[in-house]
Design a protein around this motif. Structure first.
Motif, PDB file in Angstrom:
ATOM      1  N   MET A   1       0.817  -1.181   0.000  1.00 65.42           N
ATOM      2  CA  MET A   1       0.000   0.000   0.000  1.00 65.42           C
ATOM      3  C   MET A   1       0.870   1.257   0.000  1.00 65.42           C
ATOM      4  SD  MET A   1      -3.033   0.506  -0.409  1.00 65.42           S
ATOM      5  CE  MET A   1      -4.650   0.603   0.183  1.00 65.42           C
ATOM      6  N   LYS A   2       2.001   1.227   0.660  1.00 60.05           N
ATOM      7  CA  LYS A   2       2.891   2.382   0.693  1.00 60.05           C
ATOM      8  C   LYS A   2       3.416   2.689  -0.711  1.00 60.05           C
ATOM      9  CE  LYS A   2       4.499   1.918   5.416  1.00 60.05           C
ATOM     10  NZ  LYS A   2       5.642   1.757   6.304  1.00 60.05           N
ATOM     11  N   PHE A   3       3.627   1.640  -1.482  1.00 64.45           N
ATOM     12  CA  PHE A   3       4.124   1.822  -2.846  1.00 64.45           C
ATOM     13  C   PHE A   3       3.116   2.613  -3.683  1.00 64.45           C
ATOM     14  CE2 PHE A   3       4.457   0.395  -7.270  1.00 64.45           C
ATOM     15  CZ  PHE A   3       5.769   0.774  -7.539  1.00 64.45           C
ATOM     16  N   ILE A   4       1.850   2.283  -3.582  1.00 62.92           N
ATOM     17  CA  ILE A   4       0.807   2.968  -4.345  1.00 62.92           C
ATOM     18  C   ILE A   4       0.692   4.421  -3.889  1.00 62.92           C
ATOM     19  CG2 ILE A   4      -1.665   3.050  -4.799  1.00 62.92           C
ATOM     20  CD1 ILE A   4      -1.637  -0.015  -4.704  1.00 62.92           C
ATOM     21  N   THR A   5       0.771   4.648  -2.602  1.00 63.15           N
ATOM     22  CA  THR A   5       0.711   6.005  -2.072  1.00 63.15           C
ATOM     23  C   THR A   5       1.908   6.823  -2.557  1.00 63.15           C
ATOM     24  OG1 THR A   5      -0.402   5.154  -0.100  1.00 63.15           O
ATOM     25  CG2 THR A   5       0.516   7.367   0.040  1.00 63.15           C
ATOM     26  N   ALA A   6       3.086   6.209  -2.516  1.00 68.54           N
ATOM     27  CA  ALA A   6       4.287   6.899  -2.991  1.00 68.54           C
ATOM     28  C   ALA A   6       4.192   7.189  -4.486  1.00 68.54           C
ATOM     29  CB  ALA A   6       5.525   6.063  -2.695  1.00 68.54           C
ATOM     30  N   PHE A   7       3.632   6.239  -5.243  1.00 69.99           N
ATOM     31  CA  PHE A   7       3.480   6.436  -6.676  1.00 69.99           C
ATOM     32  C   PHE A   7       2.496   7.573  -6.967  1.00 69.99           C
ATOM     33  CE2 PHE A   7       1.462   5.470 -10.784  1.00 69.99           C
ATOM     34  CZ  PHE A   7       2.589   5.565 -11.594  1.00 69.99           C
ATOM     35  N   LYS A   8       1.383   7.627  -6.232  1.00 69.90           N
ATOM     36  CA  LYS A   8       0.422   8.704  -6.405  1.00 69.90           C
ATOM     37  C   LYS A   8       1.058  10.055  -6.086  1.00 69.90           C
ATOM     38  CE  LYS A   8      -3.882   6.212  -5.499  1.00 69.90           C
ATOM     39  NZ  LYS A   8      -5.006   6.069  -4.553  1.00 69.90           N
ATOM     40  N   ALA A   9       1.857  10.117  -5.046  1.00 71.79           N
ATOM     41  CA  ALA A   9       2.538  11.362  -4.686  1.00 71.79           C
ATOM     42  C   ALA A   9       3.517  11.779  -5.778  1.00 71.79           C
ATOM     43  CB  ALA A   9       3.265  11.203  -3.355  1.00 71.79           C
ATOM     44  N   PHE A  10       4.214  10.794  -6.354  1.00 69.88           N
ATOM     45  CA  PHE A  10       5.171  11.069  -7.424  1.00 69.88           C
ATOM     46  C   PHE A  10       4.468  11.606  -8.659  1.00 69.88           C
ATOM     47  CE2 PHE A  10       7.220   9.426 -11.302  1.00 69.88           C
ATOM     48  CZ  PHE A  10       8.401  10.151 -11.245  1.00 69.88           C
ATOM     49  N   VAL A  11       3.368  10.971  -9.039  1.00 72.07           N
ATOM     50  CA  VAL A  11       2.640  11.368 -10.243  1.00 72.07           C
ATOM     51  C   VAL A  11       1.969  12.721 -10.071  1.00 72.07           C
ATOM     52  CG1 VAL A  11       0.690  10.741 -11.729  1.00 72.07           C
ATOM     53  CG2 VAL A  11       2.339   9.017 -11.072  1.00 72.07           C
ATOM     54  N   SER A  12       1.537  13.028  -8.874  1.00 72.33           N
ATOM     55  CA  SER A  12       0.826  14.287  -8.652  1.00 72.33           C
ATOM     56  C   SER A  12       1.764  15.485  -8.521  1.00 72.33           C
ATOM     57  CB  SER A  12      -0.062  14.180  -7.425  1.00 72.33           C
ATOM     58  OG  SER A  12       0.727  14.023  -6.265  1.00 72.33           O
ATOM     59  N   LYS A  13       3.073  15.250  -8.486  1.00 72.15           N
ATOM     60  CA  LYS A  13       4.018  16.357  -8.447  1.00 72.15           C
ATOM     61  C   LYS A  13       3.917  17.139  -9.749  1.00 72.15           C
ATOM     62  CE  LYS A  13       7.542  14.480  -5.417  1.00 72.15           C
ATOM     63  NZ  LYS A  13       8.921  14.041  -5.323  1.00 72.15           N
ATOM     64  N   GLY A  14       4.155  18.432  -9.662  1.00 73.94           N
ATOM     65  CA  GLY A  14       4.045  19.298 -10.832  1.00 73.94           C
ATOM     66  C   GLY A  14       4.992  18.924 -11.954  1.00 73.94           C
ATOM     67  N   ASN A  15       6.202  18.478 -11.633  1.00 73.56           N
ATOM     68  CA  ASN A  15       7.182  18.184 -12.671  1.00 73.56           C
ATOM     69  C   ASN A  15       6.730  17.047 -13.578  1.00 73.56           C
ATOM     70  OD1 ASN A  15       8.766  20.162 -11.574  1.00 73.56           O
ATOM     71  ND2 ASN A  15      10.108  18.767 -10.485  1.00 73.56           N
ATOM     72  N   VAL A  16       6.135  16.032 -13.024  1.00 75.29           N
ATOM     73  CA  VAL A  16       5.692  14.889 -13.822  1.00 75.29           C
ATOM     74  C   VAL A  16       4.545  15.302 -14.731  1.00 75.29           C
ATOM     75  CG1 VAL A  16       4.710  12.568 -13.717  1.00 75.29           C
ATOM     76  CG2 VAL A  16       6.470  13.234 -12.091  1.00 75.29           C
ATOM     77  N   ILE A  17       3.625  16.063 -14.205  1.00 72.54           N
ATOM     78  CA  ILE A  17       2.496  16.522 -15.006  1.00 72.54           C
ATOM     79  C   ILE A  17       2.979  17.461 -16.110  1.00 72.54           C
ATOM     80  CG2 ILE A  17       0.353  17.864 -14.928  1.00 72.54           C
ATOM     81  CD1 ILE A  17      -0.020  16.693 -12.071  1.00 72.54           C
ATOM     82  N   ASP A  18       3.894  18.364 -15.783  1.00 73.97           N
ATOM     83  CA  ASP A  18       4.461  19.266 -16.794  1.00 73.97           C
ATOM     84  C   ASP A  18       5.158  18.477 -17.890  1.00 73.97           C
ATOM     85  OD1 ASP A  18       3.537  21.370 -15.308  1.00 73.97           O
ATOM     86  OD2 ASP A  18       5.491  21.862 -14.428  1.00 73.97           O
ATOM     87  N   LEU A  19       5.889  17.446 -17.508  1.00 73.75           N
ATOM     88  CA  LEU A  19       6.587  16.625 -18.495  1.00 73.75           C
ATOM     89  C   LEU A  19       5.598  15.898 -19.392  1.00 73.75           C
ATOM     90  CD1 LEU A  19       9.217  15.492 -19.609  1.00 73.75           C
ATOM     91  CD2 LEU A  19       9.110  13.714 -17.870  1.00 73.75           C
ATOM     92  N   ALA A  20       4.526  15.387 -18.821  1.00 68.76           N
ATOM     93  CA  ALA A  20       3.516  14.688 -19.618  1.00 68.76           C
ATOM     94  C   ALA A  20       2.869  15.639 -20.630  1.00 68.76           C
ATOM     95  CB  ALA A  20       2.454  14.089 -18.707  1.00 68.76           C
ATOM     96  N   ILE A  21       2.570  16.846 -20.205  1.00 66.56           N
ATOM     97  CA  ILE A  21       1.995  17.835 -21.114  1.00 66.56           C
ATOM     98  C   ILE A  21       2.991  18.197 -22.206  1.00 66.56           C
ATOM     99  CG2 ILE A  21       1.190  20.233 -21.259  1.00 66.56           C
ATOM    100  CD1 ILE A  21      -0.078  19.758 -18.474  1.00 66.56           C
ATOM    101  N   ALA A  22       4.259  18.330 -21.843  1.00 71.68           N
ATOM    102  CA  ALA A  22       5.296  18.644 -22.836  1.00 71.68           C
ATOM    103  C   ALA A  22       5.421  17.545 -23.881  1.00 71.68           C
ATOM    104  CB  ALA A  22       6.640  18.870 -22.139  1.00 71.68           C
ATOM    105  N   VAL A  23       5.314  16.303 -23.465  1.00 79.27           N
ATOM    106  CA  VAL A  23       5.393  15.188 -24.410  1.00 79.27           C
ATOM    107  C   VAL A  23       4.209  15.215 -25.374  1.00 79.27           C
ATOM    108  CG1 VAL A  23       5.253  12.672 -24.582  1.00 79.27           C
ATOM    109  CG2 VAL A  23       6.798  13.710 -22.933  1.00 79.27           C
ATOM    110  N   ILE A  24       3.026  15.502 -24.868  1.00 79.37           N
ATOM    111  CA  ILE A  24       1.833  15.581 -25.722  1.00 79.37           C
ATOM    112  C   ILE A  24       1.966  16.719 -26.722  1.00 79.37           C
ATOM    113  CG2 ILE A  24      -0.642  16.082 -25.718  1.00 79.37           C
ATOM    114  CD1 ILE A  24      -0.720  14.589 -22.984  1.00 79.37           C
ATOM    115  N   ILE A  25       2.408  17.876 -26.254  1.00 76.72           N
ATOM    116  CA  ILE A  25       2.588  19.021 -27.149  1.00 76.72           C
ATOM    117  C   ILE A  25       3.679  18.725 -28.176  1.00 76.72           C
ATOM    118  CG2 ILE A  25       3.396  21.422 -27.240  1.00 76.72           C
ATOM    119  CD1 ILE A  25       1.919  21.850 -24.581  1.00 76.72           C
ATOM    120  N   ALA A  26       4.744  18.076 -27.754  1.00 78.07           N
ATOM    121  CA  ALA A  26       5.822  17.730 -28.694  1.00 78.07           C
ATOM    122  C   ALA A  26       5.324  16.787 -29.772  1.00 78.07           C
ATOM    123  CB  ALA A  26       6.998  17.111 -27.935  1.00 78.07           C
ATOM    124  N   GLY A  27       4.459  15.858 -29.417  1.00 77.74           N
ATOM    125  CA  GLY A  27       3.894  14.952 -30.411  1.00 77.74           C
ATOM    126  C   GLY A  27       3.090  15.704 -31.457  1.00 77.74           C
TER     127      GLY A  27
END
Length: 123
Positions: free
Chosen positions: A1-27
């Motif tokens: 369960m800690k792994f899922i919580t840590a993963f959610k925290a990682f994904v919800s960080k601004g840098n990951v979301i910004d990177l995902a948006i950048a990849v979509i725009i680059a495509g």
């Protein structure tokens, strides 16, 4: 369960979301660059292609590699221009901020001057 919580925290960080948006725009940007490069290179190389009896660059033995290389150079150049313009804007903004007088220093100077004027008036 800690792994899922840590993963959610990682994904919800601004840098990951910004990177995902950048990849979509680059495509999406890649498709625009491909279209422009195909249009420009086809028109620019049309006389040479006609002499070689070739309809498009992709028909040449290394045509796909050539198109990919041209796309890469075009995208890299445009990214370079974007980064340069952002850095120039940041330098201008920083220069403006550095040229602004410090309000605390101005207040201290005004207070010192006011104190001196009051002292002269009382003497």
């Amino acid at each position: 369960m800690k792994f899922i919580t840590a993963f959610k925290a990682f994904v919800s960080k601004g840098n990951v979301i910004d990177l995902a948006i950048a990849v979509i725009i680059a495509g999406a940007f890649k498709e625009v660059v491909n279209s422009v490069v195909t249009l420009v290179m086809t028109n620019a190389l049309e006389p040479a292609l006609e002499k070689a009896n070739v309809n498009s660059l992709a028909e040449l033995p290394a045509g796909l590699v050539l198109v990919a290389l041209i796309n890469f150079v075009a995208i890299a150049f445009i990214c370079f221009l974007i980064v340069q313009s952002i850095e120039t804007a940041n330098r201008r903004k920083q220069a403006v901020e550095e040229s602004k007088p410090d309000p605390q220093a101005q207040l201290a100077s005004a207070m010192t001057h006011l104190t001196e004027v009051i002292e002269k008036m009382t003497l």
